[in-house]
Design a protein around this motif. Structure first.
Motif, PDB file in Angstrom:
ATOM      1  N   GLY A  40       0.822  -1.354  -0.130  1.00  0.00           N
ATOM      2  CA  GLY A  40       0.267  -0.296   0.333  1.00  0.00           C
ATOM      3  C   GLY A  40       0.628   1.052   0.273  1.00  0.00           C
ATOM      4  N   TRP A  41       1.616   1.482   0.885  1.00  0.00           N
ATOM      5  CA  TRP A  41       3.120   1.863   0.568  1.00  0.00           C
ATOM      6  C   TRP A  41       3.761   2.782  -0.424  1.00  0.00           C
ATOM      7  N   ARG A  42       4.262   1.566  -1.376  1.00  0.00           N
ATOM      8  CA  ARG A  42       4.131   1.046  -2.355  1.00  0.00           C
ATOM      9  C   ARG A  42       3.369   2.049  -3.848  1.00  0.00           C
ATOM     10  N   ASP A  43       2.141   1.632  -3.697  1.00  0.00           N
ATOM     11  CA  ASP A  43       1.789   2.771  -3.965  1.00  0.00           C
ATOM     12  C   ASP A  43       1.480   3.731  -4.411  1.00  0.00           C
ATOM     13  N   LEU A  86       2.668   9.757  -5.616  1.00  0.00           N
ATOM     14  CA  LEU A  86       3.191  10.747  -5.224  1.00  0.00           C
ATOM     15  C   LEU A  86       4.270  11.233  -5.527  1.00  0.00           C
ATOM     16  N   GLY A  87       5.571  10.366  -6.101  1.00  0.00           N
ATOM     17  CA  GLY A  87       6.148  10.886  -6.932  1.00  0.00           C
ATOM     18  C   GLY A  87       5.572  11.152  -8.307  1.00  0.00           C
ATOM     19  N   ARG A  88       5.075  10.867  -8.605  1.00  0.00           N
ATOM     20  CA  ARG A  88       4.403  10.719  -9.989  1.00  0.00           C
ATOM     21  C   ARG A  88       3.917  12.834  -9.816  1.00  0.00           C
ATOM     22  N   ALA A 131      12.006  14.138   0.933  1.00  0.00           N
ATOM     23  CA  ALA A 131      10.357  14.849   2.156  1.00  0.00           C
ATOM     24  C   ALA A 131      10.214  13.630   2.961  1.00  0.00           C
ATOM     25  N   LEU A 132       9.660  12.514   1.970  1.00  0.00           N
ATOM     26  CA  LEU A 132       9.556  11.343   3.201  1.00  0.00           C
ATOM     27  C   LEU A 132      10.316  10.969   3.846  1.00  0.00           C
ATOM     28  N   LEU A 133      11.531  10.380   3.965  1.00  0.00           N
ATOM     29  CA  LEU A 133      12.801   9.799   5.041  1.00  0.00           C
ATOM     30  C   LEU A 133      12.622  10.973   5.216  1.00  0.00           C
ATOM     31  N   THR A 177      19.715  13.523  -1.287  1.00  0.00           N
ATOM     32  CA  THR A 177      19.348  13.380  -2.894  1.00  0.00           C
ATOM     33  C   THR A 177      18.377  12.808  -3.656  1.00  0.00           C
ATOM     34  N   ALA A 178      17.610  13.342  -4.497  1.00  0.00           N
ATOM     35  CA  ALA A 178      16.102  12.831  -4.877  1.00  0.00           C
ATOM     36  C   ALA A 178      16.715  11.301  -5.327  1.00  0.00           C
ATOM     37  N   SER A 179      17.488  11.276  -5.854  1.00  0.00           N
ATOM     38  CA  SER A 179      17.735   8.994  -6.383  1.00  0.00           C
ATOM     39  C   SER A 179      18.196   8.400  -5.278  1.00  0.00           C
ATOM     40  N   LYS A 180      18.705   8.799  -3.847  1.00  0.00           N
ATOM     41  CA  LYS A 180      19.548   8.657  -2.779  1.00  0.00           C
ATOM     42  C   LYS A 180      18.009   8.453  -2.382  1.00  0.00           C
ATOM     43  N   ALA A 181      17.150   9.052  -2.145  1.00  0.00           N
ATOM     44  CA  ALA A 181      16.221   8.613  -0.625  1.00  0.00           C
ATOM     45  C   ALA A 181      15.099   7.679  -1.759  1.00  0.00           C
ATOM     46  N   ARG A 182      15.660   7.865  -3.079  1.00  0.00           N
ATOM     47  CA  ARG A 182      14.316   6.219  -4.067  1.00  0.00           C
ATOM     48  C   ARG A 182      15.173   5.515  -3.391  1.00  0.00           C
TER      49      ARG A 182
END
Length: 412
Positions: free
Chosen positions: A38-41, A46-48, A57-59, A68-73
């Motif tokens: 559910g959190w992945r979806d 939110l990413g889209r 922002a989530l972390l 950074t955005a890529s490291k956070a993902r």
């Protein structure tokens, strides 16, 4: 889209993203998904909507760690994997908070001594660090950080940043005669008027006492002066202080306007120039908006009959002919009347090829003539390329005048 426009959009998005995602995460923790899928979806959605920065922002919200955005993902994908493994080994499973804590405490060891705090309490604490308690505007500390960052954007993107310093006129007298409680009410009302008078991307902060600051990203000086006048009129219309006493004088404001890079190239200089303009607005009678101009400069005017146009409104232009001009001002003839104090956009064609320059001017004197009006105006907004073009033209004209003077026969 122009680079400056993209910079403005990025400023807007950056300033709102963290707050919006934080509110969304807090809401989801209370009534949102309970499992990794559910959190992945949810985060994919939110990413889209917000882009990859949503994961940063989530972390930050959950662990107060910056990536950074890529490291956070990348971390987020690993959190989900660890979460699924934890659920397989714990009978009742764990929620996202435990999964994130376990990952950064036991796996990545990014956290040393974590504390358990309600997110709502944490957000309230963070807000108190950047918002003024009385007016709920941003506070001086936030303004200091933001103006530094915005000036750096000006240098990076070649855009403009304007600053309005706003001061409530005669506020000490207002407090002394009506009491501090009434003064606080007036400041809260004034803050609301200021916030409603500008764009969402603009930053309104309480600078201190009865003084406020408004940052206008991607806004040149002429447009900033128009915003300042709009703010001044909005405060005047609000009639703050007349509640229950229509005979009482309403609260008014004076404004100082400065722009980077036209007036300053760093944050300290920008604030100083706006403060000097505010001081002048106070000295000239208050309840007015005043742009910064270096009054120490004196320019020799050059006689030149140049054809051009001016516009007081976007869809109305009128022809003009210059009588003389300098680096600081223009004297021109017009058949169209202009009130002293008005701000207009002027376009002139400079010889030899009629290269245009555009500048914002404030009308300082109007004299009615037989066939029109003689208008004296001070230049208040001129881009660097057009400024160089004007200076080159004036230098050439002065050189010609000196050559003619030297060649002229002298009387005995």
């Amino acid at each position: 889209m122009p680079k400056a426009g993209r910079a403005s959009m990025e400023t807007d998005k950056d300033s709102r993203l963290g707050s919006l995602v934080a509110e969304c995460i807090i809401s989801l923790l209370e009534e949102g998904p309970r499992d990794p899928a559910g959190w992945r979806d949810t985060m994919d959605e939110l990413g889209r909507e917000w882009g990859p920065e949503a994961y940063s922002a989530l972390l930050f919200v959950l662990a107060h760690l910056e990536f950074t955005a890529s490291k956070a993902r990348e971390h987020w994908e690993r959190v989900l994997t660890q979460w699924e493994q934890l659920n397989a080994s714990v009978p009742d499973g764990v929620d996202i908070r435990v999964a994130v804590l376990h990952y950064f405490l036991r796996i990545q060891r990014k956290l040393k001594n974590p504390a358990i705090v309600e997110l709502k309490i944490l957000k309230k604490t963070e807000d108190s660090a950047i918002f003024d308690g009385l007016t709920r505007l941003h506070n001086f500390r936030y303004f200091q950080d933001r103006v530094q960052n915005e000036v750096k954007r000006v240098g990076r993107y070649g855009s403009s940043l304007s600053l309005l310093l706003v001061d409530a006129d005669d506020f000490k007298q207002y407090n002394d005669t009506r009491g501090h409680l009434a003064g606080n009410v007036a400041l809260r009302r004034l803050a609301r008027v200021l916030a409603k008078s500008v764009r969402e991307v603009d930053v309104v902060a309480r600078y201190g006492g009865e003084e406020f600051a408004i940052l206008l990203p991607n806004t040149p000086k002429l447009a900033a002066l128009q915003v300042a006048e709009k703010v001044r009129q909005a405060v005047e219309r609000a009639a703050i202080g007349r509640e229950g006493n229509q005979g009482a004088p309403p609260l008014t404001v004076s404004l100082g306007v400065a722009c980077a890079p036209a007036d300053a190239v760093d944050a300290e200089g920008l604030v100083d120039k706006a403060d000097r303009a505010l001081y002048l607005a106070k000295s000239l009678g208050k309840n007015r908006a005043q742009p910064f101009s270096d009054q120490r400069r004196e320019f020799t005017r050059v006689d030149a009959a140049l054809m051009g146009r001016f516009s007081a409104l976007a869809d109305q232009t009128h022809p003009l002919t210059t009588l003389n001009l300098s680096e600081g001002g223009i004297l021109f003839l017009s058949r169209h009347p202009l009130p002293a104090g008005s701000i207009v956009q002027v376009q002139l064609g400079l010889p030899p090829a009629g290269q245009p320059i555009d500048c914002g001017v404030r009308v300082i004197r109007v004299v009615e003539e037989d066939e029109g009006y003689e208008v004296a105006a001070r230049i208040i907004d001129l881009s660097r390329p057009h400024e160089r073009r004007l200076h080159a033209f004036l230098a050439e004209m002065r050189a010609r005048e000196r050559a003619l003077a030297a060649a002229a026969p002298r009387s005995a």
